[in-house]
Design a protein around this motif. Structure first.
Motif, PDB file in Angstrom:
ATOM      1  N   PHE A  14      54.919  51.846  57.608  1.00  0.00           N
ATOM      2  CA  PHE A  14      53.502  52.042  57.936  1.00  0.00           C
ATOM      3  C   PHE A  14      52.819  52.498  56.661  1.00  0.00           C
ATOM      4  CE2 PHE A  14      49.685  53.918  59.597  1.00  0.00           C
ATOM      5  CZ  PHE A  14      49.431  53.255  60.795  1.00  0.00           C
ATOM      6  N   VAL A  15      51.800  51.742  56.229  1.00  0.00           N
ATOM      7  CA  VAL A  15      51.134  52.012  54.952  1.00  0.00           C
ATOM      8  C   VAL A  15      49.652  52.251  55.181  1.00  0.00           C
ATOM      9  CG1 VAL A  15      50.639  51.144  52.629  1.00  0.00           C
ATOM     10  CG2 VAL A  15      52.794  50.519  53.756  1.00  0.00           C
ATOM     11  N   THR A  16      49.154  53.434  54.812  1.00  0.00           N
ATOM     12  CA  THR A  16      47.714  53.670  54.876  1.00  0.00           C
ATOM     13  C   THR A  16      47.100  53.320  53.525  1.00  0.00           C
ATOM     14  OG1 THR A  16      47.738  55.990  54.128  1.00  0.00           O
ATOM     15  CG2 THR A  16      48.129  55.566  56.490  1.00  0.00           C
ATOM     16  N   GLY A  17      45.821  52.930  53.554  1.00  0.00           N
ATOM     17  CA  GLY A  17      45.167  52.497  52.324  1.00  0.00           C
ATOM     18  C   GLY A  17      45.626  51.128  51.877  1.00  0.00           C
ATOM     19  N   ALA A  18      46.077  50.304  52.829  1.00  0.00           N
ATOM     20  CA  ALA A  18      46.735  49.043  52.500  1.00  0.00           C
ATOM     21  C   ALA A  18      45.782  47.903  52.160  1.00  0.00           C
ATOM     22  CB  ALA A  18      47.632  48.618  53.666  1.00  0.00           C
ATOM     23  N   ALA A  19      44.475  48.150  52.219  1.00  0.00           N
ATOM     24  CA  ALA A  19      43.522  47.063  52.006  1.00  0.00           C
ATOM     25  C   ALA A  19      43.321  46.711  50.540  1.00  0.00           C
ATOM     26  CB  ALA A  19      42.180  47.405  52.639  1.00  0.00           C
ATOM     27  N   SER A  20      43.711  47.601  49.623  1.00  0.00           N
ATOM     28  CA  SER A  20      43.475  47.330  48.209  1.00  0.00           C
ATOM     29  C   SER A  20      44.318  48.257  47.342  1.00  0.00           C
ATOM     30  CB  SER A  20      41.992  47.520  47.859  1.00  0.00           C
ATOM     31  OG  SER A  20      41.606  48.871  48.051  1.00  0.00           O
ATOM     32  N   GLY A  21      44.277  48.019  46.040  1.00  0.00           N
ATOM     33  CA  GLY A  21      44.871  48.924  45.072  1.00  0.00           C
ATOM     34  C   GLY A  21      46.346  49.204  45.273  1.00  0.00           C
ATOM     35  N   ILE A  22      46.707  50.475  45.115  1.00  0.00           N
ATOM     36  CA  ILE A  22      48.109  50.886  45.225  1.00  0.00           C
ATOM     37  C   ILE A  22      48.637  50.650  46.631  1.00  0.00           C
ATOM     38  CG2 ILE A  22      49.660  52.882  45.143  1.00  0.00           C
ATOM     39  CD1 ILE A  22      47.827  54.024  42.926  1.00  0.00           C
ATOM     40  N   GLY A  23      47.790  50.857  47.638  1.00  0.00           N
ATOM     41  CA  GLY A  23      48.221  50.632  49.019  1.00  0.00           C
ATOM     42  C   GLY A  23      48.590  49.188  49.261  1.00  0.00           C
ATOM     43  N   ARG A  24      47.752  48.262  48.786  1.00  0.00           N
ATOM     44  CA  ARG A  24      48.068  46.837  48.965  1.00  0.00           C
ATOM     45  C   ARG A  24      49.333  46.465  48.200  1.00  0.00           C
ATOM     46  NH1 ARG A  24      43.601  42.319  47.930  1.00  0.00           N
ATOM     47  NH2 ARG A  24      43.174  42.831  50.114  1.00  0.00           N
ATOM     48  N   ALA A  25      49.428  46.881  46.949  1.00  0.00           N
ATOM     49  CA  ALA A  25      50.608  46.541  46.142  1.00  0.00           C
ATOM     50  C   ALA A  25      51.877  47.075  46.790  1.00  0.00           C
ATOM     51  CB  ALA A  25      50.446  47.093  44.728  1.00  0.00           C
ATOM     52  N   SER A  26      51.803  48.268  47.365  1.00  0.00           N
ATOM     53  CA  SER A  26      52.978  48.863  48.017  1.00  0.00           C
ATOM     54  C   SER A  26      53.332  48.102  49.284  1.00  0.00           C
ATOM     55  CB  SER A  26      52.714  50.333  48.343  1.00  0.00           C
ATOM     56  OG  SER A  26      52.490  51.076  47.163  1.00  0.00           O
ATOM     57  N   ALA A  27      52.332  47.754  50.075  1.00  0.00           N
ATOM     58  CA  ALA A  27      52.588  46.987  51.297  1.00  0.00           C
ATOM     59  C   ALA A  27      53.251  45.654  50.968  1.00  0.00           C
ATOM     60  CB  ALA A  27      51.283  46.762  52.053  1.00  0.00           C
ATOM     61  N   LEU A  28      52.756  44.976  49.947  1.00  0.00           N
ATOM     62  CA  LEU A  28      53.318  43.678  49.558  1.00  0.00           C
ATOM     63  C   LEU A  28      54.763  43.823  49.095  1.00  0.00           C
ATOM     64  CD1 LEU A  28      50.288  42.170  47.584  1.00  0.00           C
ATOM     65  CD2 LEU A  28      51.069  41.514  49.860  1.00  0.00           C
ATOM     66  N   LEU A  29      55.050  44.853  48.300  1.00  0.00           N
ATOM     67  CA  LEU A  29      56.402  45.017  47.780  1.00  0.00           C
ATOM     68  C   LEU A  29      57.380  45.452  48.868  1.00  0.00           C
ATOM     69  CD1 LEU A  29      58.014  44.739  45.170  1.00  0.00           C
ATOM     70  CD2 LEU A  29      57.591  47.169  44.731  1.00  0.00           C
ATOM     71  N   LEU A  30      56.941  46.316  49.773  1.00  0.00           N
ATOM     72  CA  LEU A  30      57.801  46.713  50.891  1.00  0.00           C
ATOM     73  C   LEU A  30      58.135  45.508  51.762  1.00  0.00           C
ATOM     74  CD1 LEU A  30      56.063  50.067  51.875  1.00  0.00           C
ATOM     75  CD2 LEU A  30      58.303  49.829  50.780  1.00  0.00           C
ATOM     76  N   ALA A  31      57.147  44.638  51.961  1.00  0.00           N
ATOM     77  CA  ALA A  31      57.389  43.416  52.728  1.00  0.00           C
ATOM     78  C   ALA A  31      58.342  42.492  51.992  1.00  0.00           C
ATOM     79  CB  ALA A  31      56.065  42.699  53.003  1.00  0.00           C
ATOM     80  N   GLU A  32      58.166  42.383  50.675  1.00  0.00           N
ATOM     81  CA  GLU A  32      59.060  41.539  49.877  1.00  0.00           C
ATOM     82  C   GLU A  32      60.496  42.035  49.945  1.00  0.00           C
ATOM     83  OE1 GLU A  32      59.565  40.113  45.202  1.00  0.00           O
ATOM     84  OE2 GLU A  32      57.644  40.911  45.894  1.00  0.00           O
ATOM     85  N   ALA A  33      60.661  43.363  50.106  1.00  0.00           N
ATOM     86  CA  ALA A  33      61.999  43.944  50.230  1.00  0.00           C
ATOM     87  C   ALA A  33      62.576  43.763  51.624  1.00  0.00           C
ATOM     88  CB  ALA A  33      61.961  45.432  49.876  1.00  0.00           C
ATOM     89  N   GLY A  34      61.787  43.198  52.551  1.00  0.00           N
ATOM     90  CA  GLY A  34      62.299  42.879  53.877  1.00  0.00           C
ATOM     91  C   GLY A  34      61.726  43.659  55.030  1.00  0.00           C
ATOM     92  N   ALA A  35      60.860  44.649  54.748  1.00  0.00           N
ATOM     93  CA  ALA A  35      60.327  45.476  55.832  1.00  0.00           C
ATOM     94  C   ALA A  35      59.227  44.750  56.610  1.00  0.00           C
ATOM     95  CB  ALA A  35      59.770  46.779  55.272  1.00  0.00           C
ATOM     96  N   THR A  36      59.149  45.064  57.907  1.00  0.00           N
ATOM     97  CA  THR A  36      57.955  44.733  58.683  1.00  0.00           C
ATOM     98  C   THR A  36      56.924  45.795  58.343  1.00  0.00           C
ATOM     99  OG1 THR A  36      59.160  43.699  60.497  1.00  0.00           O
ATOM    100  CG2 THR A  36      56.990  44.602  61.003  1.00  0.00           C
ATOM    101  N   VAL A  37      55.731  45.369  57.924  1.00  0.00           N
ATOM    102  CA  VAL A  37      54.760  46.329  57.405  1.00  0.00           C
ATOM    103  C   VAL A  37      53.534  46.419  58.309  1.00  0.00           C
ATOM    104  CG1 VAL A  37      53.348  46.997  55.437  1.00  0.00           C
ATOM    105  CG2 VAL A  37      55.534  45.846  55.055  1.00  0.00           C
ATOM    106  N   HIS A  38      53.226  47.635  58.737  1.00  0.00           N
ATOM    107  CA  HIS A  38      51.996  47.925  59.466  1.00  0.00           C
ATOM    108  C   HIS A  38      50.982  48.439  58.457  1.00  0.00           C
ATOM    109  CE1 HIS A  38      53.449  47.730  63.753  1.00  0.00           C
ATOM    110  NE2 HIS A  38      54.601  47.699  63.082  1.00  0.00           N
ATOM    111  N   CYS A  39      49.869  47.738  58.329  1.00  0.00           N
ATOM    112  CA  CYS A  39      48.858  48.022  57.314  1.00  0.00           C
ATOM    113  C   CYS A  39      47.643  48.692  57.950  1.00  0.00           C
ATOM    114  CB  CYS A  39      48.420  46.727  56.630  1.00  0.00           C
ATOM    115  SG  CYS A  39      49.775  45.771  55.891  1.00  0.00           S
TER     116      CYS A  39
END
Length: 254
Positions: A14-39
């Motif tokens: 679960f990632v807050t601030g996922a719409a841009s910046g560090i939050g978006r980059a983190s959400a994308l990388l966590l997903a790339e690592a295999g996680a289901t991501v709630h943004c």
């Protein structure tokens, strides 16, 4: 540690601030690592863009348009997760004003978003992890401002210092449940929150910030996302209560 320690397949973040910046980059990388991501974010359009990028990359994403200062909405979003293994509490705002010109409403707003929003997310995530018996990782977002200070940083720095205390305290309280809690304290990162009024002003400011770093550059959101992934994954299984500083060497505290 094998590379597979960074594999988050089968886990939920679960990632807050996922719409841009560090939050978006983190959400994308966590997903790339295999996680289901709630943004989660206030910016619905930005959330859809982040989720779209995750899905285009073959990942799974869910969006939650919400204000992190609304505990009820945050609780509903977090508890909608079937399970929860990772919280990345990244949402934040910037405010700059001299101490002698700081108004009550300025301090209240920054503390509400940058501290209370993180506190609420941590509380809801930890409760869910404990209730469902999920070993997990909570990652909060502090700032290099807690080490260096600077003119105009009273509200922002105070809120981030509170996040540091929250991180250390929570780590001591939930470790027995197999939950780790760590903070990331970035240096100056090129994000929408640090944008200047025009390209020339941006270039001048980035040049000043780059000269402060032994590496001679400013940071990008992806630099911080990799630290978030490390703390979210089993690669950091013996790390808790720590403040990790990907800041380009601008501050080197003991």
């Amino acid at each position: 540690m094998p590379v597979t320690a960074y594999d988050l397949t089968g886990r939920t973040a679960f990632v807050t601030g996922a719409a841009s910046g560090i939050g978006r980059a983190s959400a994308l990388l966590l997903a790339e690592a295999g996680a289901t991501v709630h943004c989660a974010d206030l910016d619905t359009a930005g959330l859809h863009e982040t989720a779209g990028q995750i899905k285009d990359g073959g990942g799974t994403a869910h969006i939650h348009p919400l204000d992190v200062t609304d505990r009820s909405d945050l609780r509903q979003a977090v508890t909608s997760c079937t399970r929860l293994n990772v919280l990345a509490a990244i949402a934040g705002i910037m405010h700059n004003s001299p101490v002698l010109e700081t108004r009550d409403e300025d301090l209240d707003r920054v503390m509400s978003v940058n501290f209370k929003g993180v506190l609420y997310a941590c509380q809801e995530a930890a409760r869910l992890m404990i209730a469902r018996g999920s070993r997990g990782s909570i990652v909060t977002m502090a700032s290099g401002a807690v080490d260096t200070g600077g003119p105009g940083l009273l509200c922002y720095g105070a809120a981030k210092a509170a996040v540091v205390q929250l991180t250390k305290t929570l780590a001591t309280e939930v470790g027995r449940y197999g939950i780790r809690v760590n903070a990331v304290a970035p240096g100056w990162i090129r994000t929408p929150m640090t944008e200047r009024p025009d390209d020339e002003a941006q270039a001048r400011y980035e040049a000043v910030m780059a000269r402060m770093s032994p590496l001679g550059r400013v940071g990008d959101p992806e630099d911080i996302a990799h630290t978030v992934l490390y703390l979210a994954s089993d690669a950091s299984s013996f790390t808790t209560g720590q403040i990790v500083r990907p800041n380009g060497g601008v501050a080197m505290p003991w």
